[in-house]
Write an enzyme that holds these catalytic residues in place. Structure first.
Site, mmCIF file in Angstrom:
data_model
loop_
_atom_site.group_PDB
_atom_site.id
_atom_site.type_symbol
_atom_site.label_atom_id
_atom_site.label_comp_id
_atom_site.label_asym_id
_atom_site.label_seq_id
_atom_site.Cartn_x
_atom_site.Cartn_y
_atom_site.Cartn_z
ATOM 1 N N ASP A 57 -1.522 -0.764 5.878
ATOM 2 C CA ASP A 57 -1.782 -0.275 7.221
ATOM 3 C C ASP A 57 -3.247 0.026 7.461
ATOM 4 O O ASP A 57 -3.651 0.213 8.587
ATOM 5 C CB ASP A 57 -0.971 0.989 7.491
ATOM 6 C CG ASP A 57 -1.476 2.154 6.677
ATOM 7 O OD1 ASP A 57 -1.897 1.914 5.533
ATOM 8 O OD2 ASP A 57 -1.469 3.279 7.176
ATOM 9 N N ASP B 232 -6.661 -2.441 3.231
ATOM 10 C CA ASP B 232 -5.662 -3.440 2.853
ATOM 11 C C ASP B 232 -5.966 -4.804 3.447
ATOM 12 O O ASP B 232 -5.264 -5.762 3.184
ATOM 13 C CB ASP B 232 -4.280 -2.992 3.346
ATOM 14 C CG ASP B 232 -3.924 -1.613 2.837
ATOM 15 O OD1 ASP B 232 -4.149 -1.370 1.650
ATOM 16 O OD2 ASP B 232 -3.456 -0.797 3.640
ATOM 17 N N ASP C 218 0.868 -1.153 0.000
ATOM 18 C CA ASP C 218 0.000 0.000 0.000
ATOM 19 C C ASP C 218 0.920 1.222 0.000
ATOM 20 O O ASP C 218 2.099 1.111 0.279
ATOM 21 C CB ASP C 218 -0.832 -0.061 1.291
ATOM 22 C CG ASP C 218 -1.748 1.124 1.421
ATOM 23 O OD1 ASP C 218 -2.332 1.515 0.398
ATOM 24 O OD2 ASP C 218 -1.886 1.647 2.539
#
Lengths: 1104, 366
Positions: free
Chosen positions: A751, A755, A380
């Site tokens: 995080d 995700d 990410d």
């Protein structure tokens, strides 16, 4: 399929499930059968059960059945209780959520009930900072405009506040009326799309009208969001329990199996086949021998007529005799060492986040060795690579650059002077910064103002303006107050032309309350804003500025403004209202109308905002890419930002070395053509040392994943790097799935809540316990505090775990095969009748104690020091490619066990021939031979010896004798006095030494020869490390990397897929010469002085 | 007017480290060398000096031991006399089985053996059977230790199939195939006129006599069935004194084995001729088993067995050879250990990159 929700109507709410959340796998009743069923789905367990059952048949069992049943029951009990414990914890968490008290309207009265009792159609009342218990359609808020703010971090990972509005038909209802409201909501059946909600609502009389009112996602409050800065809000429950959008998108995490586990299973299968062959061959031979020879051996007294199963007896005996080929202790040992690996991760001081004092944590203890085999990392962006803190850094106003020298415009003296001297350009610029946004100023009790912004960029701009004395004080309805240098200026906010990803700009129309003048204030991406400038204005400087900032990896925005004539605005305002109320193509029409106003802008300047990368990100990516790991960036952010960040953190390289290939298009055809083109380029250039990366956005990705999956798969294999922007959580998961389907080991790191699915889907999920809450961290297998710990997680922990497991598992097979081969060899001397040379006690103890304990010491084994691995990340290829445990290494161990079995057996029977050939004695001689050999094998295969390892190996060796002396003291035991008898014979000790010499001599010679003349990279580094010691320290290297990183913006990494063409002189003769290729391999730097020289040289090149 | 402005957290992180270090929270894992995997370790590597000296050392140790073992083995005087064929009367050599199964034929047989070298007492008398599978699965299991140990457990005949009970169901003591197939050839030795007494006391293991075979367990129903296996036992002597049986019931691990028959406690002189009178009772003809009579002295290493000596000499020699070979190879083809240029990713570096690198450095120099 539709669902009709009757608001506030108790009569029809039973047709849908209640709001009970359940993540449990078992119930009290089905636990035992379900758990047993799951355990028995494992082939190994079925096998052991079968063996254990066969052993109950005393005709064929060579040993006591307890020797198999005991361990089997223990193994089952251990894994069952682990499952039960996990499930119990899940149950507790669910219970906590289900029993939370919420306010619900019942029969016109507000009541406190438990969250699990909410029904579809109930009206739920929320207060500020409450968590939304189920999916609601908003019908009322405390705010006069019918808006409320929610934080959706838990759902999509975005931390900024979102505004939600009540549907038009509910506007103006007071809370009294909201208690009595009746109506129907027509909405689709539950799905997991958190960005779409296409529904209608109709209120029943007496409430206003019964027109159909369309609802969108903006009218909803979804489960797990938090209500913020709104006193209260209420809504109608439409989806409850596990049917909410969050519940639907919560995938059931499958137990993960590592590549090593899969390999072990495969090897087990091979051993099993081998065993079957052995059993059939020996069984056949045994039957033949029985019929030809054994009938003549009168003392055996074979009956002439046997039972019908007589032919099976000998094969089954051999089956039981050979069953130890598959070590039953393997799973237990592996589970044990794996939990130690996990503990090592938890304990690691170097992966302790010093800022927050958060240690790393391995939630999944079973997959550490997979970390060493990662091939793709899907990361990410926001919050993972970056810190997710936007900071205003530089700007260019009217051709003047601020902040170039100091790197911070807010501290630039020129800037401060300009503000102090009321430079008109600067003031206008600051006004736009302060006004052109949707930021909400929030005044706390102490009088300080904090800002709540949907976009971190706006937040940064407003904060920066405030630092330059242009403070946004309040927004009350349409009135905006600004404090400039102590004087309060009021504006009336007339219209907001919202930001969309198509327009790439946003504007506001404000009226200066003092002068009555109307202004259009705009800000946007350069490519969207600059074309709207007044013809003739010199925009060259701004283009340069944008370029320069982009090179530094800053996010740029161009600010512009225009004064509007009264009638021009009135005219436009009418059109805007019209467009806003259309039902068809609304977005497009609004864009068109906005276009009409946003022209002839006077460009005021360019802002540059930094989303700081986390510390150590470029180095980490650099090292991991050297280790042959491919990186994909999957972000919900927009393309330009993603590319900028990618450039900044060594992800991709700028033009000459790297090339970005864009896959875009709006229609299927466009996307298809684009994909084709990119694929073609990729194929052609794959041999060139060029850093290619493809960029794809969520829209194109959706089409591709639906229609052109094959082409995309090929692309995925060819490309080492990819940037996917504007992707949804489920697309992230789909991409992981795609890579997994190509047999790549994937690691997903993120995080945010968006995700979570990707993290669950990937072979390894790593969560960063960062600012976006703990959503991802909770779902992840590993939790780390900072992205940079990833390199240690992979290169140190992953690699060691893999090495250790590889040794441990193969060694387990080796020792089991060793004892089994001896049994087989012995059967040739016992009339192929299936006699066991060893007694039950010895066999069981051999597997459980004698050979398991020393090998446990391998959890401390380190082939290379951590420093060396960090300096030579390429060494990871040995793990990645699975070179330490695969069929060929296994064949080596297989051969070794066969050889050792021959050595032990032949030497034993020759040394103990004739008058010494007593069964119990020979059995103990052979067993001691195995113990001696295995102690030396473990010694030879270990790379480093700590005191613990030494103790484990030789302590176990001594324990073998102690245990056997004890057993030899028991008169009823079969081996009474045997061990004392043997130890008094010189020939016993001479035989042992002979066995070790013959067994280990060739192994040592071969290993030495390979080590010296055909060394693997690991051997070379071992030699280098131990002869010369580390040449330079890691800190030194990192600082060097960093200094280069700062100055050379366009670092590129050139490492084609074959992973070997990077020129890298690693260790030079003199310790001061720190020669090392850094990333691009173009800039090889000699010594630190030269490195400084070269970087300044490069900077000069650029400035020219 | 005061307002909160996002401060730059990142830049303060380094100073933050120090602050955090001072105020350690309990959450932080406890530091130890074990948890950090930093235990001091010795990391040997296989360098040539080490390996060569190991092989040399093995050679130095092994050759003397080998010589000593061979000497010990050579010091043992062993007389082996195979008699199963020779003891069959001429007229029955075609049908040995019929000979042995005919109880009416006198099985006495005389053999003359010559002593090749002086033999010092005690001289052990063994019988050796070849091709006899005492280790057969059916045979090994067919005994019951409890019954042998304790007279009260006479009925305990588990595992003794197919020799558990007589036809009327009373238990056989000792039960099982092993006892049933008890070896029953007997030997008598005379040197000229002198009778050589064979001491049969103490030929079995003391531990067996004391703990495995009970002193009040007497044979019962033994060899009473229709099918007679091997020898019979005197039902008046307790099992722990039936030393021949005790020896027999120590299972041999291999199909060729020797079992102690007795000890001759006299020295024998070179060229002595010994007359052996034996009763050739035991049937090995069915399965072509050989029977041998062995007289042997003993050494610190046991009986005559050249294997260990030869193996030690061979291994020692090979180790010397390897040590020399490794030394030669080391001197001829010396290789620098741990040379990083051998790393695969260094070795195959692409030329283009290297060129670029050279250009670049030279441009700096100029």
């Amino acid at each position: 399929m539709k669902r009709f929700v009757y608001i506030n109507d108790d009569s029809c709410q039973d047709s849908y499930c209640d709001n009970r959340i359940s993540n449990r796998k078992y119930t009290l009743l089905n636990f035992l059968p379900k758990n047993l069923w799951e355990q028995f789905r494992r082939f190994m367990n079925q096998y052991f059960l079968l063996i254990a059952c066969l052993q109950l048949w005393s005709l064929i069992t060579p040993v006591n059945p307890a020797s198999t049943w005991g361990p089997l029951i223990i193994i089952f009990a251990v894994s069952a209780s682990k499952e039960a414990w996990d499930d119990y914890n899940r149950y507790l968490l669910d219970k906590q959520a289900n029993e939370k008290e919420v306010w619900v309207v019942k029969n016109g009265v507000r009541k406190h009930i438990q969250a699990q009792d909410i029904r579809v159609g109930s009206i739920v009342w929320l207060r500020e900072n409450d968590e939304v218990p189920c999916d609601l359609v908003l019908i009322g808020t405390s705010e006069p405009l019918g808006i409320c703010y929610v934080e959706t971090a838990a759902l999509d990972g975005e931390t900024d506040l979102k505004t939600r509005v009540i549907p038009p038909t509910c506007v103006g209802l007071d809370s009294e009326q909201l208690h009595k409201i009746k109506g129907v909501i027509e909405c689709p059946n539950p799905d997991k799309d958190i960005r779409r909600f296409d529904a209608n609502m109709r209120l029943f009389p007496p409430f206003i009208d019964n027109d159909l009112c369309p609802l969108t996602i903006n009218n909803t409050l979804l489960q797990s969001c938090y209500l913020r800065y709104t006193e209260w809000a209420c809504g109608v429950a439409v989806y409850t329990g596990n049917e909410t959008k969050l519940g639907m998108s919560r995938g059931i995490p499958e137990p993960k199996l590592t590549a090593v586990d899969a390999m072990i299973d495969k090897l087990t299968g091979a051993i099993f086949l081998f065993q079957i062959v052995v059993v059939i061959v020996l069984g056949f031979a045994g039957n033949v021998w029985k019929d030809t020879e054994a009938r003549k051996q009168w003392y055996v007294l074979y009956p002439n007529e046997g039972p019908w199963y007589e032919l099976l007896v000998i094969p089954l005996r051999f089956e039981l005799l050979c069953s130890i080929m598959i070590p039953i202790s393997l799973k237990v040992s592996l589970d044990l060492v794996k939990s130690v690996y996990a503990k090592f991760i938890d304990w690691d001081e170097e992966m302790l986040d010093q800022e927050t004092d958060t240690p790393s944590h391995a939630a999944n203890t079973a997959i550490s060795e997979d970390l060493g085999q990662v091939e793709y990392i899907l990361t990410d962006k926001t919050g993972t690579l970056t810190e997710n803190r936007m900071i205003f850094r530089r700007c260019c106003i009217n051709g003047t650059f601020y902040g170039n020298e100091s790197g911070d415009a807010l501290k630039d003296v020129e800037m401060l002077n300009a503000v102090a001297s009321n430079d008109t350009h600067v003031i206008r610029f600051l006004t736009v910064m302060a006004l052109c946004n949707t930021v909400m100023p929030v005044k706390s009790n102490s009088g300080t103002i904090s800002y709540k912004a949907q976009s971190q960029d706006e937040d940064a701009l407003v904060n920066a303006a405030a630092r330059l004395h242009m403070v946004l004080i309040s927004k009350n309805g349409n009135t905006v107050e600004i404090n400039y240098n102590g004087s309060i200026v009021q504006f009336e906010m007339l219209d907001i032309l919202e930001f969309t990803s198509d327009r790439k700009r946003m504007s506001v129309v404000v009226k200066d309350c003092h002068s009555g003048k109307i202004f259009l204030l705009s800000k946007g991406a350069d490519e969207a804003t600059l074309p709207c400038s007044i013809p003739g204005q010199q925009i060259r400087t701004y283009i340069d500025a944008v370029e320069q900032y982009a090179q530094l990896g800053l996010r740029t925005l161009v600010l512009g403004w225009r004064e509007l004539q009264e009638d021009e605005y009135r005219e436009w305002s009418r059109m805007f209202k019209e467009a806003n109320s259309t039902l068809v193509d609304r977005e497009w029409k609004i864009a068109e109308v906005c276009q009409r106003l946003e022209l002839d802008l006077e460009i005021l300047g360019v802002t540059a905002i930094e989303d700081r990368l986390q510390e150590g990100v470029p180095e980490t990516i650099e090292i991991l890419r050297q280790a042959g790991i491919n990186f994909w960036m999957l972000t919900g952010d927009k393309q330009s930002t993603a590319i900028q960040v990618a450039l900044q953190c060594n992800f991709i390289s700028s033009e000459p070395k790297g090339q970005l290939l864009f896959i875009n298009g709006k229609t299927e055809d466009e996307v298809a053509r684009s994909l084709e083109r990119v694929l073609l380029t990729m194929r052609i250039t794959s041999s060139e040392p060029k850093d290619l990366a493809f960029v794809v956005d969520g829209w194109a990705l959706e089409i591709i994943l639906k229609q052109y999956k094959e082409a995309f798969t090929e692309l995925a294999i060819l490309s080492r790097t990819a940037i996917c922007c504007r992707v949804t959580p489920s697309q992230k998961a789909q991409l992981v799935e795609l890579l997994k389907s190509c047999d790549y080991r994937t690691l997903a790191i993120g995080d945010g809540g968006n995700d979570v699915r990707m993290i669950q889907q990937a072979d390894i999920g790593v969560g960063i316990s960062g600012r976006e809450g703990l959503q991802a961290a909770r779902a992840a297998d590993y939790r780390i505090g900072k992205f940079r710990f990833l390199k240690r997680l992979i290169l140190v922990h992953g690699r060691y775990s893999y090495n250790r497991t590889a040794f441990l598992s193969q060694y387990s097979f080796y020792k089991s095969l060793l004892i089994c081969f001896i049994q087989i060899l012995f059967s040739f001397f016992s009339g192929i009748s299936g006699t066991s040379l060893f007694n039950s006690v010895s066999l069981m103890a051999y597997n459980v104690f004698y050979t398991s304990i020393p090998v446990m010491a391998s959890i401390l084994d380190k082939d290379l020091s951590e420093k060396t691995v960090m300096q030579h990340p390429q060494i990871l290829i040995y793990c990645q490619a699975g070179r330490l445990i695969n069929p060929s290494t296994f064949a080596g161990w297989f051969g070794r066990s066969l050889y050792h079995a021959l050595v032990v057996f032949l030497i034993s029977i020759h040394a103990y021939a004739d008058e010494k050939s007593e069964m119990e004695e020979l059995s103990m001689v052979a067993l001691s031979g195995c113990i001696w050999l295995q102690a030396f094998v473990v010694m030879l295969e270990m790379n480093s010896f700590t005191l613990l390892q030494f103790l484990a190996i030789w302590g176990n060796f001594v324990a073998f004798y102690v245990i056997n002396f004890i057993v030899s003291n028991i008169p009823s035991a079969g081996m009474y006095t045997i061990m004392f008898r043997l130890c008094r014979q010189p020939s016993y000790w001479i035989t042992m030494v002979l066995i070790v010499a013959v067994g280990m001599g060739p192994v040592l010679a071969l290993k030495y020869f390979r080590y010296t003349y055909r060394p693997s990279a690991i051997n070379i580094l071992q030699q280098a490390e131990r002869i010369r010691g580390p040449i330079y320290s890691l800190g030194n290297l990192e600082s060097q990397l960093k200094s280069v990183e700062k100055d050379v913006a366009s670092l590129s990494l050139n490492q084609p897929k074959n992973r070997n063409s990077v020129y890298e002189p690693l260790l030079s003769d003199s310790p001061t010469a720190t020669r090392r290729s850094i990333g691009p391999s173009t800039f090889d730097l000699f010594q630190s002085t030269q490195s400084r020289l070269s970087s300044s040289y490069l900077r000069n090149c650029k400035n020219n | 007017m005061n307002c909160i402005v996002d401060s730059d957290i990142g830049s303060s992180s380094s100073s933050g480290d120090a602050a955090v270090a001072l105020t350690r929270k309990p959450r932080r894992p406890k530091y130890s060398k074990f948890t950090q995997q930093e235990l001091p370790a010795c990391k040997p590597i296989l360098n040539p000096q080490w390996v060569i000296s190991v092989f040399t050392l093995i050679g130095i140790v092994f050759v003397p031991i080998g010589v000593a073992s061979l000497l010990a083995s050579n010091g043992v005087v062993e007389i082996v006399d195979q008699y199963e064929t020779a003891c069959v009367p001429r007229n029955m050599t075609n049908d040995k089985v019929a000979y042995i199964q005919n109880a009416d034929i006198d099985k006495t047989c005389t053999r003359l053996i010559k002593v090749p070298r002086d033999m010092h007492q005690p001289i052990y008398v063994y019988y050796q059977l070849d091709n006899f599978y005492q280790n057969h699965r059916r045979y090994v299991k067919s005994r019951n230790d409890a019954q042998l140990r304790n007279s009260k457990e006479a009925n305990e005949t588990r595992y003794c199939d197919p020799e558990r009970t007589t036809e009327d169901g009373s238990p056989i003591v000792p039960c099982g195939l092993i006892a049933w197939s008890f070896f029953n050839d007997t030997y008598r030795f005379t040197r000229g006129d002198q009778k050589l007494t064979v001491n049969k006391k103490g030929i079995s293991w003391k531990s067996d006599r004391d703990h495995k075979f009970g002193k009040n367990v007497y044979p019962k129903n033994f060899q009473n069935g229709t099918l007679i296996g091997g020898g019979k036992l005197n039902a008046d002597i307790p099992l722990n004194e039936q030393e021949d049986l005790i020896v027999w019931m120590r299972i041999a691990a291999l199909p060729i084995f020797r079992k102690l028959y007795g000890k001759i406690e006299l020295d024998l002189k070179e060229n002595d001729t010994i007359l052996v009178t034996l009763k050739n009772n035991y049937n090995t003809y069915i399965f072509n088993g050989k029977k041998k009579l062995v007289l042997s002295t003993t050494s610190w290493l046991g009986g005559k067995n050249d294997f260990l000596g030869l193996a030690y000499l061979t291994v020692g020699g090979l180790c010397f050879f390897l040590a020399v070979a490794f030394t030669l190879v080391y001197m001829i083809k010396s290789r620098k250990l741990g040379d990083p240029s051998d790393l695969s990713w260094n070795r195959d570096s692409s030329g283009a990159d290297y060129e670029l690198f050279r250009d670049f450095t030279s441009s700096i120099d100029s």
